[in-house]
Design a protein around this motif. Structure first.
Motif, PDB file in Angstrom:
ATOM      1  N   GLY A 438      11.192  13.574  21.880  1.00 57.08           N
ATOM      2  CA  GLY A 438      10.333  14.649  22.363  1.00 57.08           C
ATOM      3  C   GLY A 438       8.875  14.260  22.253  1.00 57.08           C
ATOM      4  N   SER A 494      12.231  17.356  23.862  1.00 59.41           N
ATOM      5  CA  SER A 494      11.650  18.577  23.274  1.00 59.41           C
ATOM      6  C   SER A 494      10.130  18.467  23.331  1.00 59.41           C
ATOM      7  N   LEU A 526      14.411  23.583  22.620  1.00 62.78           N
ATOM      8  CA  LEU A 526      13.608  22.373  22.829  1.00 62.78           C
ATOM      9  C   LEU A 526      12.116  22.634  22.609  1.00 62.78           C
ATOM     10  N   THR A 528       9.249  23.586  19.924  1.00 60.29           N
ATOM     11  CA  THR A 528       8.880  23.712  18.517  1.00 60.29           C
ATOM     12  C   THR A 528       7.447  24.204  18.439  1.00 60.29           C
ATOM     13  N   CYS A 555      13.294  29.522  19.410  1.00 61.50           N
ATOM     14  CA  CYS A 555      12.375  28.397  19.176  1.00 61.50           C
ATOM     15  C   CYS A 555      12.528  27.865  17.758  1.00 61.50           C
TER      16      CYS A 555
END
Length: 667
Positions: A438, A494, A526, A528, A555
């Motif tokens: 990510g 992500s 995905l 954060t 989340c």
């Protein structure tokens, strides 16, 4: 001529004179006579109570209760030895200490018994306690040959001692009841006499002064009210210093007169922490103390001090002489650094100072109250940004920075509206296999032909409140970029987005995140959201409510910048987070310093116990990556894996990097 006014004035003076001389003399005479009579009579009561108290002192009773505790302590040590099957060196020390304490307690009781020999149960209690000492001393002298026998003997002696101590304490209680009963009877006997005297005294004094003082007191009350209103209009009620209104008025008059002067803005460092930790009474005492310091130093320099509000002060002095102003700033810091004590608590007050002279501020424009205040405030801002506890002069270099900062502050709202901001992406790598899993979205500002990094404008955005709009922009842009890429390329990258502490004062950010997920169609898991504990985020209950709402959307929550000095263990424990992001400051010396490795390992243990995933930021070498992977970190970020880059370049590079980056694993 106003004869009526003169007549009224004469009447007031006559009333004042009569009330202040005749009336007060009469009242004071009666008061003294009454007080002497009451005082002489009450003195007999006091003497009797003192005699009664002399017969009973609570020290003896307290020694008895504490002796019970000392016996228990000795038995606990003996029990521990019995469980061990022997007396270890540590237990021997504890046993000897407990014996010594009990011995001292017996000695205190013995002294008390000499003063109060009529309590026969006290002697029996001392004898029983001495039996415990004999058992303990015998065991100590023989090097504790039999712990079971020691425990049995101590228990037998303790039972006997406790029985006599209880009898002793009961005797003490009965004697205390007698003393209190005598006191109660004495007070009841004297109450009517004292009450009658006070009633007579009050009636005589009230009648004597009622008519004489009524008009005078009414007029004085009006005068005080008017003076109070005038004071509140121009002075701070807590410190007695001029308030903002008077400060601005006086400063503006000095500037209009063309006087050369200097303006100092003074701000207390971490004052909110004092208020939150020790209470508002302590905070008020600190504010008054600082006000006294500033007022005295301002007077010494022929200027004046003012309190502008909260923990903000100002000083105006009629000079632009740098040496004198430097001495004034140093004196303020030195005086504030001296320990200040309030109700047993000692504070060291941190102060930051910003200073500007009318000469310097007016070098490029006509000096005005607004201009001088703004440049002085910027000097104060520079002091606080540079580490606090210091002073900063507004000079040519600072003026250039001020102009640049003001220009950025004016242009930033337009940059947000016109999409001049961009969300750069920095890869986030799995340390297990080296694959990019990510990205973290980091904002950049394309300001004309120059790319402005976040450290140049994020602080400005936070101070102005624009950081909320900046975060909202990055959230929408990052989620849309990653969702579109994943859909087109069949990936599952992500994305992490930073949220300012300002978002956690309301639930609006929950709606923004929900809208971003719906409009982008990004899978919630995905996304954060990275949060950092700051001084502004002290309402943890509200913050936890917002975090819970974000988690309900699906989340992930990450605690960012752990190790920068903000995050606390209580914050970690009470925050429902999924991930802990360790700041680069904890791994800068990781390759050379054993201490750095031990510290990082401790943080890893905390994260593991709290069931956090760990991402280590600032990895710049292969060795650093291998070390943190061996310690148990799941993910890594840093220039070793990739710098923040434009979205198209970062995403394209990730597609190929996953096939060629060598895993930074322990092996």
């Amino acid at each position: 001529m106003n004869y009526a006014g003169k007549k009224t004035g004469r009447l007031d003076r006559v009333l004042d004179m009569f009330a202040s001389r005749v009336g007060v003399f009469v009242f004071v005479g009666l008061l003294i006579a009454g007080c002497l009579g009451v005082g002489l009579y009450v003195q007999g009561v006091v003497t009797q109570l003192e005699d009664n108290h002399a017969r009973f002192r609570d020290q003896k009773a307290r020694n008895g209760y504490v002796a019970l505790s000392d016996i228990h302590r000795l038995l606990m040590v003996a029990q521990a030895a019995t469980q061990e099957g022997r007396v270890t060196p540590d237990l021997a020390v504890d046993f000897q200490n407990a014996t010594d304490v009990l011995f001292v307690r017996i000695d205190s009781l013995r002294v008390s018994m000499r003063e109060q020999s009529r309590i026969a149960s006290g002697a029996a209690a001392i004898t029983a306690l001495e039996r415990i000492i004999d058992v303990a001393d015998t065991a100590t002298a023989q090097q504790y040959p039999d712990t079971d026998r020691l425990m049995t003997d101590l228990l037998d002696a303790a039972v006997e001692a406790r029985k006599h101590l209880v009898l002793f304490l009961d005797d003490m209680r009965r004697q205390a009841d007698k003393v209190l009963d005598k006191q109660s009877r004495a007070v009841r006997e004297q109450r009517l006499v004292v009450l009658a005297n006070l009633i007579c005294l009050t009636l005589i004094g009230s009648v004597a002064l009622l008519f004489l003082r009524r008009e005078v007191l009414g007029r004085r009350a009006r005068d005080r009210a008017e003076a109070r209103v005038a004071f509140l209009a121009f002075y701070d009620t807590l410190t007695g210093l001029p308030n903002r209104s008077q400060f601005q008025d006086r400063l503006e008059k000095l500037l209009d007169a063309g006087r050369s002067l200097a303006l100092l803005y003074i701000d207390l460092d971490e004052f909110k922490l004092i208020n939150d930790t020790y209470g508002h009474a302590a905070g008020d005492a600190v504010l008054q103390h600082v006000g006294e310091i500033l007022s005295r130093l301002a007077d010494e320099n022929k200027g004046f001090a003012a309190r502008l509000g909260g923990d903000e002060y100002a000083i105006v002095v009629p000079t632009d002489h740098v040496v004198r102003l430097t001495g004034l700033c140093q004196s303020i810091l030195a005086e504030a650094d001296k320990p200040f004590t309030f109700e047993g608590e000692t504070f060291k007050i941190g102060i930051s100072i910003g200073l500007a002279t009318s000469t310097q501020a007016g070098s490029t424009a006509t000096v005005s109250l607004d201009l001088l205040s703004r440049v002085t405030d910027f000097a104060l801002y520079t002091s606080k940004s540079a580490g606090r506890g210091r002073y900063t002069f507004y000079n040519h270099q600072l003026e250039l920075r001020f102009q640049e900062r003001r220009a950025m502050l004016e242009e930033l709202p337009g940059a947000i509206r016109n999409d001049d901001l961009e969300a750069y992406l920095q890869p986030k790598v799995s340390l297990a296999d080296g694959c990019i899993i990510g990205f973290e979205a980091l904002v950049r500002w394309q300001r004309g032909d120059r790319l402005v990094p976040p450290d140049k404008f994020i602080l400005i955005a936070e101070e102005s409140g624009l950081v909320v709009d900046v975060d909202h922009f990055v959230l929408r842009r990052a989620t849309q970029l990653i969702a579109d890429w994943n859909k087109t390329n069949g990936t599952a990258f992500s994305v992490s987005v930073n949220l300012s502490a300002l978002h956690f004062t309301s639930n609006r950010v929950i709606e923004w995140v929900q809208d971003a997920l719906w409009s982008s169609l990004l899978t919630p898991g995905l996304l954060t959201l990275e949060i950092t504990e700051t001084m502004e985020m002290r309402d943890w209950e509200q913050a936890k409510s917002v975090i819970a709402g974000l988690r309900d959307l699906g989340c992930r929550i990450a605690i960012d910048d752990f190790g920068t000095g903000y995050s606390s263990l209580a914050y970690l424990r009470t925050t429902s987070a999924d991930e802990l992001k360790i700041d680069r400051s904890l791994i800068e010396e990781l390759e050379e310093s054993e201490t750095a490795r031990l510290l990082l390992a401790s943080v890893m243990d905390i994260a593991r116990n709290l069931e956090f995933d760990v991402t280590v930021e600032g990895i710049e070498t292969d060795l650093q990556g291998r070390i943190v992977a061996k310690m148990g970190a799941q993910n890594g970020q840093g220039y070793y894996f990739g710098k923040p880059d434009r979205p198209d370049q970062a995403l394209a590079a990730a597609m190929t990097s996953n096939r060629r980056i060598r895993p930074a694993s322990a092996g």
